[in-house]
Design a protein around this motif. Structure first.
Motif, PDB file in Angstrom:
ATOM      1  N   LEU A  72       0.938  -1.218   0.005  1.00  0.00           N
ATOM      2  CA  LEU A  72      -0.012   0.007  -0.008  1.00  0.00           C
ATOM      3  C   LEU A  72       0.897   1.176   0.006  1.00  0.00           C
ATOM      4  O   LEU A  72       0.565   2.411  -0.716  1.00  0.00           O
ATOM      5  CB  LEU A  72      -0.957  -0.049   1.061  1.00  0.00           C
ATOM      6  N   VAL A  73       1.929   1.387   0.808  1.00  0.00           N
ATOM      7  CA  VAL A  73       2.683   2.445   0.705  1.00  0.00           C
ATOM      8  C   VAL A  73       3.486   2.519  -0.547  1.00  0.00           C
ATOM      9  O   VAL A  73       3.715   3.694  -1.275  1.00  0.00           O
ATOM     10  CB  VAL A  73       3.925   2.248   1.931  1.00  0.00           C
ATOM     11  N   PHE A  74       3.976   1.518  -1.049  1.00  0.00           N
ATOM     12  CA  PHE A  74       4.735   1.476  -2.488  1.00  0.00           C
ATOM     13  C   PHE A  74       3.596   1.983  -3.476  1.00  0.00           C
ATOM     14  O   PHE A  74       4.218   2.625  -4.294  1.00  0.00           O
ATOM     15  CB  PHE A  74       5.183  -0.099  -2.631  1.00  0.00           C
ATOM     16  N   LEU A  75       2.517   1.361  -3.534  1.00  0.00           N
ATOM     17  CA  LEU A  75       1.508   1.883  -4.495  1.00  0.00           C
ATOM     18  C   LEU A  75       1.350   3.442  -4.521  1.00  0.00           C
ATOM     19  O   LEU A  75       1.421   4.180  -5.446  1.00  0.00           O
ATOM     20  CB  LEU A  75       0.182   1.291  -4.602  1.00  0.00           C
ATOM     21  N   GLY A  76       1.357   3.957  -3.222  1.00  0.00           N
ATOM     22  CA  GLY A  76       1.134   5.494  -2.833  1.00  0.00           C
ATOM     23  C   GLY A  76       2.475   6.303  -3.616  1.00  0.00           C
ATOM     24  O   GLY A  76       2.419   7.254  -4.318  1.00  0.00           O
ATOM     25  N   ILE A  77       3.400   5.647  -3.247  1.00  0.00           N
ATOM     26  CA  ILE A  77       4.657   6.445  -3.928  1.00  0.00           C
ATOM     27  C   ILE A  77       4.704   6.089  -5.245  1.00  0.00           C
ATOM     28  O   ILE A  77       5.069   7.271  -5.980  1.00  0.00           O
ATOM     29  CB  ILE A  77       5.929   5.532  -3.320  1.00  0.00           C
ATOM     30  N   VAL A  78       4.535   5.179  -5.908  1.00  0.00           N
ATOM     31  CA  VAL A  78       4.619   5.098  -7.430  1.00  0.00           C
ATOM     32  C   VAL A  78       3.498   5.861  -8.147  1.00  0.00           C
ATOM     33  O   VAL A  78       3.845   6.494  -9.187  1.00  0.00           O
ATOM     34  CB  VAL A  78       4.347   3.492  -7.741  1.00  0.00           C
ATOM     35  N   ALA A  79       2.349   5.754  -7.668  1.00  0.00           N
ATOM     36  CA  ALA A  79       1.426   7.087  -8.148  1.00  0.00           C
ATOM     37  C   ALA A  79       1.879   8.418  -8.211  1.00  0.00           C
ATOM     38  O   ALA A  79       1.742   8.877  -9.080  1.00  0.00           O
ATOM     39  CB  ALA A  79      -0.107   6.686  -7.356  1.00  0.00           C
ATOM     40  N   PHE A  83       4.158   6.685 -12.216  1.00  0.00           N
ATOM     41  CA  PHE A  83       4.253   5.106 -12.929  1.00  0.00           C
ATOM     42  C   PHE A  83       2.748   4.740 -12.787  1.00  0.00           C
ATOM     43  O   PHE A  83       2.279   4.888 -11.818  1.00  0.00           O
ATOM     44  CB  PHE A  83       5.081   4.455 -12.322  1.00  0.00           C
ATOM     45  N   VAL A  84       2.374   3.922 -13.879  1.00  0.00           N
ATOM     46  CA  VAL A  84       1.113   3.057 -13.707  1.00  0.00           C
ATOM     47  C   VAL A  84       1.451   1.542 -13.342  1.00  0.00           C
ATOM     48  O   VAL A  84       1.981   0.945 -14.076  1.00  0.00           O
ATOM     49  CB  VAL A  84       0.500   2.998 -15.022  1.00  0.00           C
ATOM     50  N   VAL A 115       6.075  -6.548  -9.638  1.00  0.00           N
ATOM     51  CA  VAL A 115       5.403  -5.218  -9.974  1.00  0.00           C
ATOM     52  C   VAL A 115       5.303  -5.426 -11.553  1.00  0.00           C
ATOM     53  O   VAL A 115       6.305  -5.138 -12.235  1.00  0.00           O
ATOM     54  CB  VAL A 115       5.759  -4.098  -9.227  1.00  0.00           C
ATOM     55  N   THR A 116       4.101  -5.440 -12.125  1.00  0.00           N
ATOM     56  CA  THR A 116       3.873  -5.162 -13.576  1.00  0.00           C
ATOM     57  C   THR A 116       3.493  -3.809 -13.707  1.00  0.00           C
ATOM     58  O   THR A 116       2.442  -3.320 -13.400  1.00  0.00           O
ATOM     59  CB  THR A 116       2.857  -6.104 -14.140  1.00  0.00           C
ATOM     60  N   PHE A 117       4.062  -3.079 -14.503  1.00  0.00           N
ATOM     61  CA  PHE A 117       4.042  -1.744 -15.111  1.00  0.00           C
ATOM     62  C   PHE A 117       3.494  -1.623 -16.225  1.00  0.00           C
ATOM     63  O   PHE A 117       3.679  -2.441 -17.043  1.00  0.00           O
ATOM     64  CB  PHE A 117       5.228  -0.767 -14.870  1.00  0.00           C
ATOM     65  N   SER A 118       2.619  -0.371 -16.669  1.00  0.00           N
ATOM     66  CA  SER A 118       2.161  -0.430 -18.003  1.00  0.00           C
ATOM     67  C   SER A 118       2.219   1.143 -18.480  1.00  0.00           C
ATOM     68  O   SER A 118       2.729   1.906 -17.432  1.00  0.00           O
ATOM     69  CB  SER A 118       0.687  -0.747 -17.999  1.00  0.00           C
ATOM     70  N   GLY A 119       2.108   1.451 -19.538  1.00  0.00           N
ATOM     71  CA  GLY A 119       2.236   2.941 -20.105  1.00  0.00           C
ATOM     72  C   GLY A 119       3.579   3.092 -20.681  1.00  0.00           C
ATOM     73  O   GLY A 119       4.463   2.218 -20.447  1.00  0.00           O
ATOM     74  N   GLU A 120       3.789   4.466 -20.985  1.00  0.00           N
ATOM     75  CA  GLU A 120       5.136   4.647 -21.472  1.00  0.00           C
ATOM     76  C   GLU A 120       6.089   4.940 -20.466  1.00  0.00           C
ATOM     77  O   GLU A 120       7.441   4.601 -20.900  1.00  0.00           O
ATOM     78  CB  GLU A 120       5.202   5.875 -22.518  1.00  0.00           C
ATOM     79  N   ARG A 121       5.842   5.404 -19.413  1.00  0.00           N
ATOM     80  CA  ARG A 121       7.030   5.612 -18.267  1.00  0.00           C
ATOM     81  C   ARG A 121       7.001   4.198 -17.377  1.00  0.00           C
ATOM     82  O   ARG A 121       6.206   3.765 -16.924  1.00  0.00           O
ATOM     83  CB  ARG A 121       6.398   6.815 -17.336  1.00  0.00           C
ATOM     84  N   ARG A 122       8.406   3.590 -17.546  1.00  0.00           N
ATOM     85  CA  ARG A 122       8.607   2.526 -16.738  1.00  0.00           C
ATOM     86  C   ARG A 122       9.919   2.838 -15.745  1.00  0.00           C
ATOM     87  O   ARG A 122      10.784   3.608 -16.191  1.00  0.00           O
ATOM     88  CB  ARG A 122       9.155   1.316 -17.567  1.00  0.00           C
TER      89      ARG A 122
END
Length: 160
Positions: A72-79, A83-84, A115-122
């Motif tokens: 949950l903390v990681f998702l907040g930082i990434v958002a 990053f998606v 963690v699987t990312f999508s979009g142009e920014r990785r």
């Protein structure tokens, strides 16, 4: 300051003697949002049939709480870094063994986030490592325990 509650309920069955140790350790965790979780002592601690293998045990819940908090903390930082994330999966493992005082304790929990990312920014591997480190520092569950909590970043497995 926040307060969190859980109600734990266990009842001896009429056919159980109790003082002979032959009673079910199956019980329930009731949370304020209305969720009830079937719980038990671990079959590694209390042999079957006195534990309930299908139920969550406190040791598993401890590992899950650490993993969930980190995520949950990681998702907040990434958002915040724009990053998606499409998926996050962690096969976390806790080690129960004797500590230096000779007592059974969870001495280590290893988080293995994929963690699987999508979009142009990785994120680069370095950015990913930094964000997981920040998540570990920001996880108040990890900050509350003596257990060593280690993060081993895992490449996600693609599923069809």
């Amino acid at each position: 300051m926040s307060h969190y509650t859980a109600t734990i309920r266990w009842r001896r069955q009429p056919t159980e003697g109790f003082t002979d140790g032959r009673y079910s350790r199956g019980h329930e965790w009731h949370f304020d949002g209305g969720v009830t979780v079937a719980a038990s002592a671990s079959p590694h601690i209390v042999p079957l049939p006195y534990s309930v293998e299908a139920n969550v045990d406190p040791e598993e819940a401890f590992v899950a709480a650490l993993s969930s908090c980190h995520m949950l903390v990681f998702l907040g930082i990434v958002a915040k870094r724009r990053f998606v994330v499409e998926r996050y999966e962690d096969s976390a493992v806790g080690v129960l063994e004797q500590n230096d005082a000779g007592q059974l304790a969870m001495t280590r929990v290893t988080l293995r986030p994929a963690v699987t990312f999508s979009g142009e920014r990785r994120p680069t591997p370095e950015q990913l490592e930094t964000m997981h480190h920040q998540a570990h520092r920001g996880c108040f569950i990890a900050n509350s325990v003596k257990t060593a909590v280690v993060t081993e970043i895992v490449e996600p497995r693609e599923t069809p």
